[in-house]
Write a protein that holds these residues in place. Sequence first.
Motif, PDB file in Angstrom:
ATOM      1  N   THR A 238      19.433  25.032 177.816  1.00 55.29           N
ATOM      2  CA  THR A 238      19.510  25.626 179.145  1.00 55.29           C
ATOM      3  C   THR A 238      19.396  24.523 180.177  1.00 55.29           C
ATOM      4  O   THR A 238      18.586  23.604 180.040  1.00 55.29           O
ATOM      5  CB  THR A 238      18.418  26.690 179.367  1.00 55.29           C
ATOM      6  N   GLU A 326      19.679  31.121 175.203  1.00 52.70           N
ATOM      7  CA  GLU A 326      19.624  30.378 176.467  1.00 52.70           C
ATOM      8  C   GLU A 326      18.733  31.092 177.476  1.00 52.70           C
ATOM      9  O   GLU A 326      17.941  30.461 178.182  1.00 52.70           O
ATOM     10  CB  GLU A 326      21.034  30.217 177.044  1.00 52.70           C
ATOM     11  N   GLU A 327      18.812  32.414 177.538  1.00 49.82           N
ATOM     12  CA  GLU A 327      17.964  33.187 178.449  1.00 49.82           C
ATOM     13  C   GLU A 327      16.506  33.061 178.041  1.00 49.82           C
ATOM     14  O   GLU A 327      15.609  32.926 178.893  1.00 49.82           O
ATOM     15  CB  GLU A 327      18.391  34.656 178.421  1.00 49.82           C
ATOM     16  N   PHE A 330      15.282  29.640 179.094  1.00 52.51           N
ATOM     17  CA  PHE A 330      15.037  29.578 180.538  1.00 52.51           C
ATOM     18  C   PHE A 330      13.712  30.258 180.891  1.00 52.51           C
ATOM     19  O   PHE A 330      12.938  29.736 181.703  1.00 52.51           O
ATOM     20  CB  PHE A 330      16.188  30.233 181.299  1.00 52.51           C
ATOM     21  N   HIS A 345      20.659  28.890 186.456  1.00 55.05           N
ATOM     22  CA  HIS A 345      20.611  28.303 185.117  1.00 55.05           C
ATOM     23  C   HIS A 345      21.871  28.672 184.351  1.00 55.05           C
ATOM     24  O   HIS A 345      22.488  29.714 184.601  1.00 55.05           O
ATOM     25  CB  HIS A 345      19.353  28.762 184.351  1.00 55.05           C
ATOM     26  N   HIS A 346      22.232  27.819 183.430  1.00 55.94           N
ATOM     27  CA  HIS A 346      23.370  28.108 182.549  1.00 55.94           C
ATOM     28  C   HIS A 346      23.177  27.337 181.249  1.00 55.94           C
ATOM     29  O   HIS A 346      22.357  26.422 181.161  1.00 55.94           O
ATOM     30  CB  HIS A 346      24.703  27.733 183.202  1.00 55.94           C
ATOM     31  N   GLY A 347      23.943  27.709 180.238  1.00 55.07           N
ATOM     32  CA  GLY A 347      23.818  27.085 178.932  1.00 55.07           C
ATOM     33  C   GLY A 347      24.880  26.035 178.681  1.00 55.07           C
ATOM     34  O   GLY A 347      25.901  25.962 179.366  1.00 55.07           O
TER      35      GLY A 347
END
Length: 423
Positions: A238, A326-327, A330, A345-347
């Motif tokens: 992340t 990924e969540e 984060f 945020h992003h993966g």
Amino acid sequence: MAFIYDLCVVGAGMTGSAAAREASLTPYFKVCLVGPPEPKVRKITTGKEVFGAHYDEARIASTLTSKHAVWGVLAQRSINRYSELEKMSGVHFYETVGSLTVGTRISQYMNQTKNNAKNQGILFNMEVLNNCQMKNKFPYFNFSSEDQGVMEENAGIINPRKMVMAQISVASKNGCDVIRETVTNIFRQPDGHSRIKTETGRLIIARKVLLATNVFTELHNLLGNIRPLYVPMPQTVTLAEISPADAIRLRNMPCVKYNGTGGQSWPSDYPRDNDQHIGFYMLPPVRYPDGKYYIKLGHADAILKGPLKVSEIQKWYCGEGDRLLEEQMFNLLKGVLPEINFLSHHGDACVTMVTPNSRPYIDLVNPTTGVVIGDNGWSAKSSDEIGRIAAQMMIQANWSYDLPKDLFKLYTNLTGPPSQSKL
């Protein structure tokens, strides 16, 4: 008469570029490095077949390890040469920010980390901190009261893109030809020379070939009927955006490697290993090409979701990893840094080549063909030394390194799995 290279290195990533640079130092030894450049857009529809694990701005460079001690040795020797490589290339790729290894007190993870440091002779460079000391030094972290840390001041961050740029720059200055194409076929001729064909139909002839192709080795059957024993494992990270003001606030933040029971306020649904431990690594704020500052967090191997089929690797590289994981990462990051306001945020995704003994393969397949593959997720910081070993192996056609050859032996479908080794 066609020009014949003494060595063709196939694969222009971190290890391949390091091997080409090392080989180019040999007088009257003509080297070429073959591998595609990073695509501007990572999409299957662009027709690109091969992607690299170095498509990133930040990786941890630390000599401390809780894994096999050989990784600490390889890292230490590589890091000691970073400044020389930067000076020779004119490319700055390393920042000394320190690295903090954290875990539950009197745990196997922390004991192994300190034992490896002692055996490497680097423990005197470390500072062991209890939870209160960590809180005083790094007030923004939220660790458990049961945690302790080992601070390595000389560790830091490498920019893998720029490190590859530095290696290729020096190799080119030394006369290495760099061919920015993908190899699709390698045929060994009766005279022992190899005919290397690229995607555009270019033909390269070389006396020796070194494959630094990692998880893409089998894409075009570059080793023929030989299949290295490994598992291609998907990795997700992340990337959490923070403001420039928070980046300044965290300017003394070190890299973090964690394995323990976790903080009391950390998410209870984060995946744990068989010992119910949470494991992750985290990098301090780094400015990415889009101009934004990101903190990166990645997961431990114990919760890898895989393996991938060879046919799935390209698609995985073009995505943003496992969305659920990924969540979860984060949310974990918010628990570790509760006072930071994350803007987005992003993966991101890559693939690691996990070998049966968790060490790199550096070996000869036959007298004129060698491999340097098997990153196991730990090779970025050690790539300079790994490439150096491989180049010397190819030039000398034998093993002269001061660590045992069997540590890096290639195991294949024809040789079977390795036996356990102590180092």
